[in-house]
Each structure stands twice: as C-alpha cells, then as structure tokens.
Design a protein around this motif. Structure first.
Motif, mmCIF file in Angstrom:
data_model
loop_
_atom_site.group_PDB
_atom_site.id
_atom_site.type_symbol
_atom_site.label_atom_id
_atom_site.label_comp_id
_atom_site.label_asym_id
_atom_site.label_seq_id
_atom_site.Cartn_x
_atom_site.Cartn_y
_atom_site.Cartn_z
ATOM 1 N N ARG A 142 38.070 59.927 51.151
ATOM 2 C CA ARG A 142 37.492 58.812 51.908
ATOM 3 C C ARG A 142 38.588 57.894 52.442
ATOM 4 O O ARG A 142 38.537 57.443 53.591
ATOM 5 N N ASP A 176 42.382 57.886 59.215
ATOM 6 C CA ASP A 176 42.373 58.931 60.234
ATOM 7 C C ASP A 176 43.478 59.963 60.001
ATOM 8 O O ASP A 176 44.126 60.431 60.948
ATOM 9 N N GLU A 182 29.007 65.568 52.024
ATOM 10 C CA GLU A 182 29.582 64.341 52.590
ATOM 11 C C GLU A 182 30.840 64.651 53.406
ATOM 12 O O GLU A 182 31.045 64.100 54.500
ATOM 13 N N LYS A 205 31.665 67.542 54.836
ATOM 14 C CA LYS A 205 31.320 68.279 56.046
ATOM 15 C C LYS A 205 30.712 67.354 57.102
ATOM 16 O O LYS A 205 30.970 67.520 58.304
ATOM 17 N N ASP A 206 29.926 66.361 56.671
ATOM 18 C CA ASP A 206 29.375 65.388 57.611
ATOM 19 C C ASP A 206 30.495 64.574 58.255
ATOM 20 O O ASP A 206 30.455 64.291 59.462
ATOM 21 N N ALA A 207 31.492 64.193 57.453
ATOM 22 C CA ALA A 207 32.624 63.439 57.991
ATOM 23 C C ALA A 207 33.378 64.263 59.038
ATOM 24 O O ALA A 207 33.834 63.731 60.059
ATOM 25 N N CYS A 208 33.482 65.568 58.793
ATOM 26 C CA CYS A 208 34.175 66.438 59.746
ATOM 27 C C CYS A 208 33.390 66.571 61.048
ATOM 28 O O CYS A 208 33.974 66.738 62.122
ATOM 29 N N LYS A 209 32.067 66.494 60.970
ATOM 30 C CA LYS A 209 31.250 66.516 62.183
ATOM 31 C C LYS A 209 31.472 65.258 63.014
ATOM 32 O O LYS A 209 31.203 65.253 64.221
ATOM 33 N N ASN A 210 31.962 64.208 62.362
ATOM 34 C CA ASN A 210 32.202 62.929 63.042
ATOM 35 C C ASN A 210 33.667 62.724 63.400
ATOM 36 O O ASN A 210 34.125 61.594 63.561
ATOM 37 N N GLY A 211 34.414 63.821 63.497
ATOM 38 C CA GLY A 211 35.762 63.732 64.038
ATOM 39 C C GLY A 211 36.907 63.868 63.060
ATOM 40 O O GLY A 211 38.073 63.884 63.471
ATOM 41 N N HIS A 212 36.623 63.959 61.761
ATOM 42 C CA HIS A 212 37.705 64.084 60.785
ATOM 43 C C HIS A 212 38.048 65.559 60.544
ATOM 44 O O HIS A 212 37.318 66.461 60.969
ATOM 45 N N LYS A 267 40.579 70.050 64.460
ATOM 46 C CA LYS A 267 39.499 69.173 64.029
ATOM 47 C C LYS A 267 38.447 69.982 63.271
ATOM 48 O O LYS A 267 38.275 71.175 63.484
#
Length: 239
Positions: free
Chosen positions: A63, A69, A85, A87-94, A226
């Motif tokens: 986190r 970033d 959690e 995988k969701d963060a990776c969908k948002n650009g991480h 990404k």
C-alpha cells in the motif's frame, strides 16, 4: 535501473549484491527501523521496489509503495487473502509482480509437476503426498511454493479435491508435511506411491542466490510495465 529494497535481511543483502553486479543502483533500503523512508524522495524516485519481508507487514508495504507510485516485485508469501485488493489496485494503474518462488529451477519444477500430475491422473493406484522443508525463520506454512505445487496438482488430479497440512481426514485430500529446520533454503518434494513402487520429484535449493537472481530479473522485466504480473508473463513456457 533504480531499485528500492523493502526488507534488508539475508534475502535483501543477496538481492543487493546481484542487482549491483548487473549494473543497477540501490537508491533506498527500507527495513523495520526506517519505515519513514517510504515517504522519502529516494523511494519515490525508484523505478521498482523489491519486497521480501514477512506476511504480517507485506500488505502495508504494498500500500505504501502504491501511494508513492512505485511498482512492486514481491517474494513474500502468506498474505494472499489480500490478493483481490492488489489486483484491484493494478486495474487502477499500479504495477505488481508476484511469484511464490523466483528461482528459475523452481519454476521449471512447477512445469514438471503439472506435466506429471496430468499423467498420474490416469493411475489411481498411486496416492499423493508432499513435503517441504525450510529454515526456522520462515513464518508461513505450508510455503507459498508448496501451495503452488499442490494447487496445480488439484487442477489435474480428479481423485483429489483439497490439501491438508499433517494427517489427512479423507482419501480425497493431499497431505503436506511442512518442516522448519536449521537454515535450510528450501526443499520441496512431491511423491506418488503405490503398493509396488513410488515416484518422487524434488527441488533442493542450495542457497538463496537463485531466488535473488530471479527477483532481480523479474524487476528488470517489470520496469516500464503496468498491471498485475506473474512468472507466466515472464516465462511463457509456464503457461
């Protein structure tokens, strides 16, 4: 490439040595006594962070890295309940690269394990059990590597439907014996036994260098990408 190390124990030192030998720069080293460095300019400027810590702190490290970033390559196991959690963060650009084991030899072993399981599904006279041995400092058990092995077997063997650590309750379970002993880097064995013979495949790590080299190569692969990445992305023969 500018690399940040999260966790500076034996694995962190091994990764540092290999990263430097491959021409990379270690710009930040974060351990339990300097957590504020997650907010440092040096950490924010890292191209990738390589994380080897413990299950209890790993998710917080991810986190904090995402907040700065910074892409993460993680070799910590035992935290996978938080995988949605991440995988969701990776969908948002991480960016996050996860492997239960970074050793090239172990990943070849994974492929061999899947191939053998496909064959052994045709021979119900053979029962299956597993054993893994690690150093006494490893907190999670069974190991992440053992879980990868057993879950791959369960996808191929129809007569088994689950695994259990220790003595099984049902013939449909695969027993895993997890041993913590001395400073063993890691030994994993999968055995098929019948009344007449047994077949066993084993990977025996001699030291931490294979894990460290794999982690650095994964960081090189991750640089500029990404999303959520795994060894199957880096090594197509694993698919």
């Amino acid at each position: 490439m500018k690399i940040a190390l999260i966790g500076y124990g034996k694995m962190g030192h091994a990764i540092e040595e290999i990263a430097l030998s491959r021409g990379h720069h270690i710009v930040c080293k974060i351990d339990k006594d300097n957590q504020k460095d997650f907010e440092s300019e040096a950490f924010r400027n890292a191209d990738v962070a390589i994380e080897f810590t413990t299950p209890t702190v790993a998710i917080q490290n991810y986190r904090r890295s995402f907040a700065a970033d910074v892409p993460v390559v993680s070799g910590t196991t035992g935290w996978l309940k938080h995988l949605p959690e991440i995988k969701d963060a990776c969908k948002n650009g991480h960016t996050f690269f996860y492997a239960s084991n970074f050793s090239l030899g172990v990943n070849i072993f994974f492929a061999l394990n899947r191939y053998l399981a496909k064959i052994m599904d045709q021979f119900p006279a053979y029962d299956i059990h597993m054993e893994e041995v690690h150093h006494i400092h490893k907190l999670d058990h069974p190991s992440g590597t053992a879980l990868t092995l057993v879950n791959d077997i369960l996808k191929e063997i129809n007569r088994k439907d689950s695994w259990i650590e220790g003595k099984r309750d049902s013939d449909k379970q695969i027993e895993i014996n997890a041993i913590r002993k001395d400073e063993v880097p890691g030994i994993h064995s999968v055995s098929y036994e019948s009344e007449v013979d047994s077949i066993t495949i084993t990977h025996d790590a001699k030291n931490r260098k294979g894990f460290a080299l794999g982690a650095v190569i994964a960081a090189e692969f991750t640089y500029g990408k990404k999303g959520f990445l795994t060894m199957q992305d880096m090594l197509p023969f694993l698919k």
